[in-house]
Design a protein around this motif. Structure first.
Motif, PDB file in Angstrom:
ATOM      1  N   ALA A 208      -9.389  -3.484   2.209  1.00 46.31           N
ATOM      2  CA  ALA A 208      -9.326  -4.905   1.838  1.00 46.31           C
ATOM      3  C   ALA A 208      -8.027  -5.524   2.366  1.00 46.31           C
ATOM      4  O   ALA A 208      -8.017  -6.660   2.842  1.00 46.31           O
ATOM      5  N   MET A 209      -6.935  -4.742   2.326  1.00 45.08           N
ATOM      6  CA  MET A 209      -5.668  -5.272   2.843  1.00 45.08           C
ATOM      7  C   MET A 209      -5.706  -5.395   4.362  1.00 45.08           C
ATOM      8  O   MET A 209      -5.205  -6.360   4.931  1.00 45.08           O
ATOM      9  N   LEU A 210      -6.325  -4.391   5.006  1.00 43.29           N
ATOM     10  CA  LEU A 210      -6.417  -4.398   6.470  1.00 43.29           C
ATOM     11  C   LEU A 210      -7.158  -5.645   6.945  1.00 43.29           C
ATOM     12  O   LEU A 210      -6.762  -6.304   7.897  1.00 43.29           O
ATOM     13  N   THR A 211      -8.244  -5.976   6.238  1.00 41.17           N
ATOM     14  CA  THR A 211      -9.044  -7.130   6.660  1.00 41.17           C
ATOM     15  C   THR A 211      -8.563  -8.422   5.977  1.00 41.17           C
ATOM     16  O   THR A 211      -9.170  -9.457   6.129  1.00 41.17           O
ATOM     17  N   ARG A 212      -7.486  -8.316   5.249  1.00 36.87           N
ATOM     18  CA  ARG A 212      -6.909  -9.469   4.523  1.00 36.87           C
ATOM     19  C   ARG A 212      -7.957 -10.136   3.633  1.00 36.87           C
ATOM     20  O   ARG A 212      -8.028 -11.357   3.533  1.00 36.87           O
TER      21      ARG A 212
ATOM     22  N   GLY B  34      -9.144  -8.347  -5.037  1.00 35.62           N
ATOM     23  CA  GLY B  34      -9.126  -8.699  -6.460  1.00 35.62           C
ATOM     24  C   GLY B  34     -10.249  -8.015  -7.224  1.00 35.62           C
ATOM     25  O   GLY B  34     -10.057  -7.497  -8.319  1.00 35.62           O
ATOM     26  N   GLU B  35     -11.435  -7.995  -6.570  1.00 34.24           N
ATOM     27  CA  GLU B  35     -12.601  -7.382  -7.240  1.00 34.24           C
ATOM     28  C   GLU B  35     -12.405  -5.882  -7.426  1.00 34.24           C
ATOM     29  O   GLU B  35     -12.701  -5.330  -8.486  1.00 34.24           O
TER      30      GLU B  35
ATOM     31  N   LEU C 153      -9.599  -4.291  -7.644  1.00 38.55           N
ATOM     32  CA  LEU C 153      -8.549  -4.055  -8.645  1.00 38.55           C
ATOM     33  C   LEU C 153      -9.058  -4.319 -10.063  1.00 38.55           C
ATOM     34  O   LEU C 153      -8.703  -3.612 -11.011  1.00 38.55           O
ATOM     35  N   ALA C 154      -9.929  -5.340 -10.184  1.00 36.79           N
ATOM     36  CA  ALA C 154     -10.423  -5.717 -11.514  1.00 36.79           C
ATOM     37  C   ALA C 154     -11.162  -4.571 -12.194  1.00 36.79           C
ATOM     38  O   ALA C 154     -11.117  -4.433 -13.425  1.00 36.79           O
ATOM     39  N   ILE C 155     -11.833  -3.736 -11.385  1.00 36.48           N
ATOM     40  CA  ILE C 155     -12.577  -2.620 -12.004  1.00 36.48           C
ATOM     41  C   ILE C 155     -11.847  -1.281 -11.849  1.00 36.48           C
ATOM     42  O   ILE C 155     -12.404  -0.215 -12.048  1.00 36.48           O
ATOM     43  N   SER C 156     -10.564  -1.357 -11.474  1.00 35.85           N
ATOM     44  CA  SER C 156      -9.829  -0.115 -11.173  1.00 35.85           C
ATOM     45  C   SER C 156      -9.313   0.601 -12.412  1.00 35.85           C
ATOM     46  O   SER C 156      -8.940   1.763 -12.352  1.00 35.85           O
ATOM     47  N   GLY C 157      -9.241  -0.130 -13.505  1.00 31.61           N
ATOM     48  CA  GLY C 157      -8.673   0.463 -14.711  1.00 31.61           C
ATOM     49  C   GLY C 157      -7.142   0.465 -14.691  1.00 31.61           C
ATOM     50  O   GLY C 157      -6.512   1.028 -15.585  1.00 31.61           O
ATOM     51  N   LEU C 158      -6.542  -0.152 -13.689  1.00 29.33           N
ATOM     52  CA  LEU C 158      -5.072  -0.196 -13.622  1.00 29.33           C
ATOM     53  C   LEU C 158      -4.538  -1.247 -14.595  1.00 29.33           C
ATOM     54  O   LEU C 158      -5.244  -2.199 -14.945  1.00 29.33           O
ATOM     55  N   SER C 159      -3.278  -1.061 -14.990  1.00 30.23           N
ATOM     56  CA  SER C 159      -2.674  -2.059 -15.878  1.00 30.23           C
ATOM     57  C   SER C 159      -2.593  -3.393 -15.139  1.00 30.23           C
ATOM     58  O   SER C 159      -2.544  -3.422 -13.908  1.00 30.23           O
ATOM     59  N   ARG C 160      -2.530  -4.465 -15.898  1.00 26.92           N
ATOM     60  CA  ARG C 160      -2.464  -5.801 -15.298  1.00 26.92           C
ATOM     61  C   ARG C 160      -1.252  -5.942 -14.377  1.00 26.92           C
ATOM     62  O   ARG C 160      -1.311  -6.566 -13.331  1.00 26.92           O
TER      63      ARG C 160
ATOM     64  N   LEU D 298       0.831  -6.441  -8.905  1.00 30.25           N
ATOM     65  CA  LEU D 298       1.708  -5.957  -7.825  1.00 30.25           C
ATOM     66  C   LEU D 298       0.897  -5.720  -6.550  1.00 30.25           C
ATOM     67  O   LEU D 298       1.247  -6.194  -5.466  1.00 30.25           O
ATOM     68  N   LEU D 299      -0.212  -5.005  -6.681  1.00 31.73           N
ATOM     69  CA  LEU D 299      -1.035  -4.687  -5.508  1.00 31.73           C
ATOM     70  C   LEU D 299      -1.657  -5.955  -4.907  1.00 31.73           C
ATOM     71  O   LEU D 299      -1.719  -6.117  -3.693  1.00 31.73           O
ATOM     72  N   GLN D 300      -2.080  -6.835  -5.790  1.00 33.97           N
ATOM     73  CA  GLN D 300      -2.702  -8.083  -5.321  1.00 33.97           C
ATOM     74  C   GLN D 300      -1.704  -8.914  -4.506  1.00 33.97           C
ATOM     75  O   GLN D 300      -2.075  -9.627  -3.588  1.00 33.97           O
ATOM     76  N   ARG D 301      -0.437  -8.764  -4.856  1.00 33.70           N
ATOM     77  CA  ARG D 301       0.566  -9.602  -4.182  1.00 33.70           C
ATOM     78  C   ARG D 301       1.076  -9.012  -2.869  1.00 33.70           C
ATOM     79  O   ARG D 301       1.730  -9.708  -2.098  1.00 33.70           O
ATOM     80  N   ILE D 302       0.794  -7.742  -2.623  1.00 38.33           N
ATOM     81  CA  ILE D 302       1.356  -7.120  -1.404  1.00 38.33           C
ATOM     82  C   ILE D 302       1.023  -7.912  -0.130  1.00 38.33           C
ATOM     83  O   ILE D 302       1.905  -8.181   0.677  1.00 38.33           O
TER      84      ILE D 302
END
Ligand SMILES: N[C@@H](Cc1c[nH]c[nH+]1)C(=O)O
Length: 396
Positions: free
Chosen positions: A190-194, A200-201, A203-210, A215-219
């Motif tokens: 997703a990052m490679l293809t920007r 976002g999608e 990450l939303a189902i990743s189970g990671l903390s908000r 952080l990842l969404q902003r990279i």
């Protein structure tokens, strides 16, 4: 020429270079080759085809998806090289194994990727590039980036920008977050293809903390000048990501010494389409062209996979993309000038050949007319063919 209904086709993703384009291409390549030599690099030429195993050994299995593959008569699986980094690593680890390090090699050649053909990038395309093997750390990286800047200038581009990132920055965050391997790959894609929505999608189902999701969404949007590195440092605590930022800061200090820092900005979201990169990565852009003109980075594990551990870094430039950028910027003067058209009336062919010989010895490009012409016809041919000057041999 004969008009014929039948127009023979060429395969998808290939192209012809007609004389003017071929001449512009040659001029750019000659300028780049001269520059690489001035920087102490030696040219290497490797086969267009390699064993499939060699290419996947160097670049990983993902590379397979975009390869042109076929069998030889003995049923060995072969492929057309998708880039020159792996073939050169093979050469460095085998035939150049005893050579003193660092090895500084350059190439100008065609490579093949089975991808969607686009302007400036067919499936067969041409690259100029360098590989610097046996130099660890920022010194080699800064040299390669400075050389990329000089290459763009040498090719005739005035406006361009290098975006500099570090794969370990993202790796550090992902490792720390505990994402499963498959999810990591999805995030990287997703990052490679920007694809920020897709990211976002995932990450939303990743189970990671908000917090980590944020952080990842902003990279992908972390880009800027030197001060952005300091900001990024306040956002990450893991050693790997912090080391990556320190590495970029060191490279940047050296780029200042080279006097090229004005061309460089940081972009922590850069993911390149080869996954052999292990450190800094970069891409060069010019206004009006939505894809990179050049790219490269550090790949410290590849030589290891060929049994000769040594760190390495390098970059390649897309020749057709450079040509396209120059065209869009109205700079197409890199084609070789055609100097003299030598024409002759009946009975004066010998004199024309002699005259042309003398001019060629003095370094001019000369065409001799293939048949007797009147002076008027000769002038028309000179214009049609684009020669700067006409020499018309008069009757004795
Ligand atoms: N081979 C890479 C560029 C590169 C050279 N060295 C390291 N990276 C490419 O084609 O994009």
């Amino acid at each position: 020429m004969n008009q014929n209904e039948f127009v023979p086709q060429i395969p998808y993703g290939t192209r012809d270079f007609l004389p003017r384009e071929a001449s512009r291409k040659r001029a750019i390549e000659a300028a780049l080759a001269g520059m690489f030599v001035r920087w102490g690099y030696d040219e290497v030429v490797t086969p267009t085809i390699e064993y499939l195993d060699t290419l996947t050994l160097g670049a990983g299995c993902e590379v397979q998806q975009n390869l042109f593959k076929f069998f030889d008569k003995n049923n060995h699986l072969l492929a057309l090289r998708p880039d020159m980094t792996t073939p050169i690593a093979r050469v460095a680890a085998s035939r150049l194994r005893e050579s003193p390090l660092p090895l500084k090699l350059f190439y100008l050649t065609n490579v093949f990727r089975y991808e969607q053909a686009q302007a400036g990038r067919q499936c067969e395309f041409y690259q100029a590039g360098v590989e610097l093997m046996g130099a660890a750390g920022p010194t080699g990286d800064a040299e390669v980036i400075a050389l990329a800047v000089e290459s763009m200038r040498e090719a005739g581009l005035a406006e361009f920008q290098i975006s500099l990132g570090q794969v370990e920055f993202i790796n550090g965050i992902m490792e720390e977050s505990g994402l499963a391997l498959q999810q990591r790959q999805q995030v990287k894609l997703a990052m490679l293809t920007r694809d920020l929505v897709g990211l976002g999608e995932i990450l939303a189902i990743s189970g990671l903390s908000r917090e980590v999701q944020h952080l990842l969404q902003r990279i992908p949007v972390w880009h800027g000048r030197e001060d952005m590195l300091d900001q990024a440092l306040t956002m990450v605590t893991n050693e790997k990501s912090r080391g990556a930022l320190a590495n970029l800061a060191e490279i940047y200090q050296l780029l200042k010494v080279y006097g090229v820092e004005q061309y460089v900005t940081f972009d922590l979201g850069i993911i390149r389409d080869f996954d052999y990169y292990t450190g800094m990565v970069f891409e060069g852009y010019t206004p009006g062209l939505g894809f990179p003109l050049c790219g490269g980075g550090r790949y410290d594990q590849m030589l290891n996979s060929f049994g000769a551990g040594a760190p390495a870094t390098g970059f390649a430039l897309g020749i057709e993309r450079i040509m396209l950028a120059l065209e869009r910027q109205g700079k197409t003067d890199k084609a070789e000038a055609k100097n003299f058209y030598v024409a002759w009336p009946s009975g004066r062919l010998a004199a024309a050949i002699t005259k042309a010989g003398q001019l060629r010895k003095s370094g001019y490009s000369v065409e001799v007319a293939c048949q007797a012409q009147t002076e008027r016809e000769a002038a028309a041919s000179q214009t049609d063919k684009g020669f700067e000057r006409l020499i018309y041999l008069t009757e004795d």
